[in-house]
Each structure stands twice: as C-alpha cells, then as structure tokens.
Design an enzyme around this catalytic site. Structure first.
Site, PDB file in Angstrom:
ATOM      1  N   GLU A  58      49.510  36.903  45.513  1.00  0.00           N
ATOM      2  CA  GLU A  58      48.161  37.077  45.535  1.00  0.00           C
ATOM      3  C   GLU A  58      47.377  37.869  46.654  1.00  0.00           C
ATOM      4  O   GLU A  58      47.999  36.992  47.861  1.00  0.00           O
ATOM      5  CB  GLU A  58      47.187  35.985  45.254  1.00  0.00           C
ATOM      6  CG  GLU A  58      46.757  35.845  43.455  1.00  0.00           C
ATOM      7  CD  GLU A  58      46.188  34.375  43.092  1.00  0.00           C
ATOM      8  OE1 GLU A  58      46.468  33.645  42.054  1.00  0.00           O
ATOM      9  OE2 GLU A  58      46.079  33.655  44.410  1.00  0.00           O
ATOM     10  N   CYS A  59      47.072  38.445  47.009  1.00  0.00           N
ATOM     11  CA  CYS A  59      45.958  39.189  48.023  1.00  0.00           C
ATOM     12  C   CYS A  59      47.610  39.166  49.009  1.00  0.00           C
ATOM     13  O   CYS A  59      47.587  39.714  49.556  1.00  0.00           O
ATOM     14  CB  CYS A  59      45.338  37.716  48.020  1.00  0.00           C
ATOM     15  SG  CYS A  59      44.088  39.060  49.389  1.00  0.00           S
TER      16      CYS A  59
END
Length: 483
Positions: free
Chosen positions: A346-347
């Site tokens: 994620e991210c």
C-alpha cells in the site's frame, strides 16, 4: 457493556486536538487509570502519539469502513479491561465524506457509540464571539452530542469571564482551558505530524503538559461525564463472527486458526514503513497469520520461511538512500516475489516495489523492481479521501471479495498506477483506475481497513496457504509427523 468514555473534537483541523488529547491521556495515566484511546477516521500518526502516552496500542474507529455494530464491537474490544476510553475526532466535528455530509465524521462516531463529545474551541483572537461559535455547533444538529467545552489558547484572566458567559447563556459546562504553550507544539510535514520518535524530549513535554492541564482542566468533571455515558449493546466475538460470515458470505468458522500451523507473513515495520492499522494486524492474526516483523532499512535479509509479505505505507521518500543502499534486502524481496511469494503493498510499500521512486529532493532511488516505472513527487496531494474499490475482474488473489472501502492520501504518484481496480469517490462523479492485481500480488496507493471487508484478508491468507503447499507439498502437518 459500560465503557466510561468521551470524545474530543473541534471546529477544524489544526485546533490542537492531538496535543490536548495526549495531555489528557497522560494526566489520566498519571492518576493510575488504565486508558484506551482511539482516533476517528483514517489516521496513522495520531494513534502513534496516543500509544506513546498510554504505553499500549491505540486503535482507529471509522464509520466509513465499518457498520454500526462492527464499530461498537471494535470500541468494546479496544476498551476491554480499561477504566476509561478517550476518542480523538477528525477534522471539524461535522465534517464527513465528500465534504458535504456528516457520514464518517466525529459527530457520526459520537452518535453511533453514544459518546459525549467535548468541543475544543480555539479562542485566539476571540472573546464574546466564542459564544456565537459554540452556539452554532450546539444547534446545527437537533442532537449535537456536545456535552462540554474546552477553551484553547485563552488567557487565565479572560477565561473566567468567558466561562461564566458560556455557562449562563448556553447552559453547557466549560471544563477548563489550555493556555498558550509555545514549547509543546508538535511539528508537521507533508503527511501530517512528524513521527513521535522525532519529537525531542516528547515524554518530558507530555508530562509538563499533563501537569498544566491538571491545574487548568476539570479532569474530575471529565471523568464524571465519561462515567455517565450510556451502556452499549456490544456483540460478543462469536456473535460478530457470525454476523460478518453472513454479511460477507464467508465460510463458517472463518476465524479458526489453520490446522497446519500459522502462516509466516513478513511485516515490514520501521521508520519508512509505519502506517499500519492495529485492527488489520489483529484480524490477520485471528485468521491464522504469524506476523514476523523486519526492517527494509536495517535488516540485510528477509526473515526465513516466509509465506507472504506485507508492505504498508509510511515515508520511503524520507529514507530513499538507506533503502536503496540495502541491496541485499531489495534483491531478496525481488527474488521472493518473482518466485510467487504473495504480497500486499500500500502507498509507500507500493512505491518501494517500483523500479525507482523519488525521495523528497526528487532524486530517483532504486526500488525492488517488480513494478515497472518510477514513483515521483508531485507539488500537491495527488488523490486523497475515501474511495470504494472494486476489482474489474471481480477477483482478488483468485477469490471473489466484492467491493472494499479504502482511502488515499499521498503527495507522490506513479507512472504505472495499475488498472486492476476501479476507485469511485463517494458523493462524487469522480473515478479512476488503479491497483496492480495478479494471482499473488495486490499493490497500489489505496489503504485498506480489513474489517471493512474481511474477505480481502481471507483471500490474501488463502493465497499464502497455497504458496506454502507449493513450496512444501504435504504441508507442515507432515513435518510434524516426521514425514
């Protein structure tokens, strides 16, 4: 279940909620109380400050991600065996999804959990006008839930007069004030407050703040208000499991541990990768995961015998050179993923998977090299806020999971964001493609909260179980038998 509790809120971001929350948490702890704390909304950093104060994990409560029953269940789980629970609001009290609703606001959390709210009012530059400001919040909704006021940045002399006016004209108690304190400010950067470890003499500052609040805030009054909070009907763990099974169409006993032993999942956790929901980790463990922490910055090798990998968000852009220089780690992760090790990223973790990602100065740093292209810095928030995510094929890790709530918040973007999902902004016509999704990989900028759709976590661990079987036909049960 009776949980003494109150929620601290304000009219806007930047009103001092986090600092005041931490000061009150410290004051309550100094009194020998066992304190639970929660942050309203999709925030990673504020709970870290809470945790440094109370000495245990702080949780998130987010009514965009979870329904009312699940929200109350998580409150009950996080407050178990505690004397009092303190919640910190998000943004302004009524500010919710889309900038036009109260959905997922601090107000909605207070309403769903029947928690009395304390309105923190920044009084800088105001005196009598403070009354009009408070009156607006009290009357905006028929049942505002606001049960008291704290006045921030006001002088002791003016406080007594303003308190008298508020209580006389608005019939709401004022529980004290917070004077101007230049030496207790927490600095910010592009994604919010700096990390707790970066604040020099944090514990000393918090102790000094707590001592000030003991003299300026009616803590006894706040505790009495918390004790008057109504009891909540909170489902047991077994009832909640049954409810989630039915709602999410999960198999019976989906939280039972695996018969062939826990799955070893590598969890990147250090200065660069630190944006984690504790509820996500809890659910993964309950589903049969053994989370093995490691540092992509400091460790030279991956932990042995991994059957899955988690690369959550954080600040890889601040530690680009250190991540790049750790070539052994980068090569091991690349080799493991190319050999089929399941991964969710994620991210910041997604940025790290790229061929290159830029640091804060715009220099390209070498990444893992499994996502072609470069992750680059932009001058403003690229995409932020809540989204509803749906796989375009309907499958995630070869499983049907349905729609997932998520959120984005990043100043960086990618030449290769992926196109496996469609992200739709609630209360908006905006949508965009994102996410790389394969049989063994899910990677992109959005952050997921697994209680919003536990099928995502279940699908990931099912994939990790298949990887185990491929690496060791017969599984650990055979190993235990000496086969």
């Amino acid at each position: 279940m009776h949980i003494p509790r109150f929620l601290l809120t304000a009219g806007a971001s930047g009103s001092g909620k986090t600092l005041i929350t931490c000061g009150l948490l410290k004051a309550l702890k100094n009194r020998g109380l066992t304190v639970a704390s929660f942050k309203c909304g999709p925030d990673y950093i504020d709970p870290m400050f809470h945790a440094r104060v109370i000495g245990t994990k702080s949780g998130n409560l987010d009514t965009f991600f979870t329904d009312q029953g699940t929200t109350r269940y998580l409150l009950g789980q996080g407050s178990r065996d505690c004397d009092i629970a303190v919640m910190e609001g998000v943004m302004g009290y009524y500010d919710g999804v889309g900038g036009t609703t109260t959905r997922a606001s601090a107000y909605e959390l207070a309403e769903i959990t029947k928690t009395p709210a304390i309105l923190i009012v920044n009084c800088k530059g105001m005196s009598v006008s403070v009354l009009a400001y408070i009156k607006g919040f009290l009357e905006f909704m028929p049942h505002s839930g606001i049960s008291g006021v704290l006045l921030n940045q006001i002088s002791p002399m003016l406080y007594q007069r303003v308190k008298k006016m508020i209580e006389a004209k608005l019939q709401i108690p004022v529980f004290g004030y917070i004077p101007r304190m230049e030496d207790c400010v927490i600095e910010s950067r592009h994604l919010g407050l700096v990390m707790p470890k970066e604040v020099q003499d944090l514990q000393e500052k918090l102790q000094r703040l707590a001592e000030i609040l003991e003299n300026t805030v009616d803590i006894e009054g706040l505790m009495a208000l918390a004790r008057r909070a109504p009891e909540l009907e909170i489902e047991t763990e077994a009832q909640m499991e049954t409810q989630i099974e039915k709602e999410k169409e999960l198999p019976d006993g989906w939280k039972k541990r695996r018969k062939d032993g826990p799955l070893r999942i590598g969890l990147a956790r250090d200065e660069a990768f630190c944006f984690l929901y504790e509820e996500n980790l809890k659910l993964l463990r309950e589903l049969g995961a053994e989370l093995v922490e490691f540092s992509p910055i400091h460790d030279k090798e991956l932990p042995p015998d991994l059957e899955g990998l988690l690369l959550y968000g954080g600040y890889p852009e601040l530690y680009g050179e250190q991540l790049e220089k750790n070539e052994t780690m980068r090569q091991q992760i690349q080799n493991a993923l190319k050999q089929g090790l399941p991964v969710m990223a994620e991210c910041g973790g997604f940025m790290y998977l790229h061929d290159t990602f830029e640091n804060m100065e715009g220099r390209k740093c070498a990444g893992i090299g499994v996502i072609p292209g470069n992750a680059y810095k932009t001058p403003k928030l690229s995409r932020f806020g809540y989204v509803e995510m749906a796989s375009k094929t309907g499958l995630v890790f070869e499983r049907e999971i349905g729609a997932c709530p998520a959120h984005e918040f990043h100043y960086f973007d990618s030449e290769n964001c992926g196109s496996g999902f469609l992200a739709v902004k609630p209360e908006s016509s905006r949508s965009w493609e994102c996410m790389h999704s394969t049989d063994t990989l899910l990677a992109g900028f959005p952050h997921f909260y697994y209680y919003g759709n536990p099928r995502l976590a279940e699908a990931f661990l099912n994939c990790c179980g298949k990887y185990r079987e491929s690496q060791n036909p017969g599984g650990r049960a055979d190993e235990a038998k000496g086969l």
